[in-house]
Each structure stands twice: as C-alpha cells, then as structure tokens.
Design a protein around this motif. Sequence first.
Motif, PDB file in Angstrom:
ATOM      1  N   ASN A 150      27.313   1.289  38.494  1.00  0.00           N
ATOM      2  CA  ASN A 150      27.623   0.569  37.363  1.00  0.00           C
ATOM      3  C   ASN A 150      28.927  -0.437  37.477  1.00  0.00           C
ATOM      4  O   ASN A 150      28.926  -1.433  36.548  1.00  0.00           O
ATOM      5  CB  ASN A 150      27.692   1.546  36.006  1.00  0.00           C
ATOM      6  N   VAL A 151      29.767   0.191  37.947  1.00  0.00           N
ATOM      7  CA  VAL A 151      31.107  -0.787  38.081  1.00  0.00           C
ATOM      8  C   VAL A 151      30.759  -1.862  39.126  1.00  0.00           C
ATOM      9  O   VAL A 151      31.294  -3.119  38.617  1.00  0.00           O
ATOM     10  CB  VAL A 151      32.060   0.275  39.030  1.00  0.00           C
ATOM     11  N   LEU A 152      29.930  -1.636  40.101  1.00  0.00           N
ATOM     12  CA  LEU A 152      29.584  -2.757  40.862  1.00  0.00           C
ATOM     13  C   LEU A 152      28.710  -3.706  39.977  1.00  0.00           C
ATOM     14  O   LEU A 152      28.977  -5.078  40.237  1.00  0.00           O
ATOM     15  CB  LEU A 152      29.004  -2.369  42.044  1.00  0.00           C
ATOM     16  N   ILE A 153      27.742  -3.406  39.200  1.00  0.00           N
ATOM     17  CA  ILE A 153      27.059  -4.348  38.572  1.00  0.00           C
ATOM     18  C   ILE A 153      27.645  -5.086  37.530  1.00  0.00           C
ATOM     19  O   ILE A 153      27.675  -6.295  37.431  1.00  0.00           O
ATOM     20  CB  ILE A 153      25.968  -3.304  37.689  1.00  0.00           C
ATOM     21  N   SER A 154      28.863  -4.466  36.966  1.00  0.00           N
ATOM     22  CA  SER A 154      29.898  -5.052  36.023  1.00  0.00           C
ATOM     23  C   SER A 154      30.440  -6.315  36.987  1.00  0.00           C
ATOM     24  O   SER A 154      30.749  -7.518  36.334  1.00  0.00           O
ATOM     25  CB  SER A 154      30.850  -4.126  35.557  1.00  0.00           C
ATOM     26  N   ALA A 214      34.487   7.919  40.471  1.00  0.00           N
ATOM     27  CA  ALA A 214      34.239   7.602  41.669  1.00  0.00           C
ATOM     28  C   ALA A 214      33.482   8.215  42.696  1.00  0.00           C
ATOM     29  O   ALA A 214      32.790   7.902  43.727  1.00  0.00           O
ATOM     30  CB  ALA A 214      35.533   7.098  42.293  1.00  0.00           C
ATOM     31  N   ARG A 215      33.384   9.707  42.224  1.00  0.00           N
ATOM     32  CA  ARG A 215      32.326  10.463  43.134  1.00  0.00           C
ATOM     33  C   ARG A 215      30.895  10.501  42.803  1.00  0.00           C
ATOM     34  O   ARG A 215      30.132  10.878  43.598  1.00  0.00           O
ATOM     35  CB  ARG A 215      33.093  11.964  42.726  1.00  0.00           C
ATOM     36  N   GLU A 216      30.625   9.662  41.713  1.00  0.00           N
ATOM     37  CA  GLU A 216      29.243   9.661  41.354  1.00  0.00           C
ATOM     38  C   GLU A 216      28.550   8.471  41.352  1.00  0.00           C
ATOM     39  O   GLU A 216      29.197   7.283  41.083  1.00  0.00           O
ATOM     40  CB  GLU A 216      29.123   9.992  39.582  1.00  0.00           C
ATOM     41  N   ARG A 217      27.346   8.397  42.211  1.00  0.00           N
ATOM     42  CA  ARG A 217      26.651   7.046  42.509  1.00  0.00           C
ATOM     43  C   ARG A 217      26.621   6.234  41.596  1.00  0.00           C
ATOM     44  O   ARG A 217      26.824   5.156  41.455  1.00  0.00           O
ATOM     45  CB  ARG A 217      25.679   7.579  43.558  1.00  0.00           C
ATOM     46  N   ASP A 218      25.775   6.903  40.394  1.00  0.00           N
ATOM     47  CA  ASP A 218      25.417   6.048  39.248  1.00  0.00           C
ATOM     48  C   ASP A 218      26.675   5.392  38.463  1.00  0.00           C
ATOM     49  O   ASP A 218      26.511   4.104  38.095  1.00  0.00           O
ATOM     50  CB  ASP A 218      24.616   6.908  38.425  1.00  0.00           C
ATOM     51  N   LYS A 252      39.318   4.563  46.295  1.00  0.00           N
ATOM     52  CA  LYS A 252      38.460   3.619  46.938  1.00  0.00           C
ATOM     53  C   LYS A 252      37.765   4.111  48.029  1.00  0.00           C
ATOM     54  O   LYS A 252      36.358   3.582  47.818  1.00  0.00           O
ATOM     55  CB  LYS A 252      39.397   2.586  47.612  1.00  0.00           C
ATOM     56  N   THR A 253      38.062   4.925  49.082  1.00  0.00           N
ATOM     57  CA  THR A 253      37.003   5.395  49.865  1.00  0.00           C
ATOM     58  C   THR A 253      36.226   6.389  49.332  1.00  0.00           C
ATOM     59  O   THR A 253      34.791   6.310  49.703  1.00  0.00           O
ATOM     60  CB  THR A 253      38.032   6.286  51.114  1.00  0.00           C
ATOM     61  N   THR A 254      36.298   7.120  48.394  1.00  0.00           N
ATOM     62  CA  THR A 254      35.504   8.020  47.653  1.00  0.00           C
ATOM     63  C   THR A 254      34.281   7.170  47.144  1.00  0.00           C
ATOM     64  O   THR A 254      33.011   7.427  47.116  1.00  0.00           O
ATOM     65  CB  THR A 254      36.108   8.691  46.711  1.00  0.00           C
ATOM     66  N   LEU A 255      34.770   5.822  46.254  1.00  0.00           N
ATOM     67  CA  LEU A 255      33.845   5.156  45.696  1.00  0.00           C
ATOM     68  C   LEU A 255      32.900   4.539  46.752  1.00  0.00           C
ATOM     69  O   LEU A 255      31.590   4.477  46.567  1.00  0.00           O
ATOM     70  CB  LEU A 255      34.259   4.105  44.744  1.00  0.00           C
ATOM     71  N   VAL A 256      33.328   3.975  47.865  1.00  0.00           N
ATOM     72  CA  VAL A 256      32.457   3.356  48.835  1.00  0.00           C
ATOM     73  C   VAL A 256      31.677   4.395  49.237  1.00  0.00           C
ATOM     74  O   VAL A 256      30.342   4.206  49.581  1.00  0.00           O
ATOM     75  CB  VAL A 256      33.401   2.393  49.753  1.00  0.00           C
ATOM     76  N   GLY A 257      31.905   5.619  49.635  1.00  0.00           N
ATOM     77  CA  GLY A 257      31.091   6.492  50.214  1.00  0.00           C
ATOM     78  C   GLY A 257      30.039   6.981  49.402  1.00  0.00           C
ATOM     79  O   GLY A 257      29.089   7.510  49.604  1.00  0.00           O
TER      80      GLY A 257
END
Length: 203
Positions: free
Chosen positions: A181-185, A173-177, A32-37
Amino acid sequence: MAFARSDRRRKPSADEPVALKLLVAGGFGVGKTTLVGAVSEIRPLRTEESLSEAGRPVDDIAGVEGKRTTTVAMDFGRITLRDNLVLYLFGTPGQDRFWFLWDELAQGALGAVVLADTRRLEDCFAAVDYFERRGIPFTVAVNCFDGAERHAPDIVRDALDLDGSVPVVLCDARERDSAKNVLISVVEHAAQMAAGRREPATT
C-alpha cells in the motif's frame, strides 16, 4: 538458416509491462531492508555487513540497540503491481557515511518512500530534504514499531513541515500488504505530480 538482423531501436510492445524505479530511504535502522524484503516477489539482494566495535563512533544505534547489521550499498527487490506494471525497489543505506551512493541510486527514479520512526523522527529529515531539493515525489511512511506511541499522519506532517500534497501513511514494514500500500501511494502521488506538470498554465 538465415537470421534477420535484430532491430535495436524496436519500441516496447504495448503488452510489455512498464518498469518503474522507486527508492526506499530513511534513517539508520528504520526498516528499509525489512520493507523491501517483505514486499519483493524475488529473493531480495542485500548488501548487509555486521556492525562492529570500530563503527560505534559513527553508527548511532540509540533506539535500535538490538540492530546487528547495516546496509552498506543498497537493497534490491521487485514487485508486480499489475500485469503491466513492475516496480524495482532500491533501498538506500541509512548512515551518513554512505550518502554519496544516493545520487547514483536516485538516477531515473520515479519516486521514493521515506520511512520514519516517530521515536527518532529527526533521522528522516535528511531524506525528506534530499527528495524535496531534487523534485522527486515521495511518500512518508511511518513504520509503526511495537511499543512505539502512534501519532496521526497530520501530526507527523506538521512535525516534518511537509507540503500538504505529500502523502503520509502508517505502515508495518514487516507486512507485505502494508508495504504494498505504501508503494501504491508513491506511484499515485508521482502520477498526480506528473499530471500537474503537464497541465497548461491558466491566465
């Protein structure tokens, strides 16, 4: 020089961006922290503390033995999806003893990401149950850890006994793109659910 009294009831301008709140939830050490960052366009706010010997009886680190810190309140980040759409991200703590914070963080949330690790899939059951009970739209995002066996989204859906409308996506979760895409979903799924609620019932 005279100043006009400000109108506190002023409606937002059509040019002002819409701000939406999303939660990033899941089990301990799922990313979770990794994805947000990875996705935040600002320096993320983190409330991490080092894992201690005193916490070993309550912090199950099986499968994440290399983890050295844990979120004790929340992670916070922001991403602008379009000129008129800004997402504020709130990462929830993963351990059971911090779940009392979830109700506070969930207030006003449009939707949520439930991060999952297929090696410890049972760790995300609590998050899935939480959002289902409260009617908060969510996407399950399988964080594809290095060396972990990959499973098709439909297999993960069946394992979690999810409704067919809940999106299940694979991500890193380490990759910005990938995180974006997860957030867009989540946003698209929440919009579809909102539209469904507005549709008049057919007779």
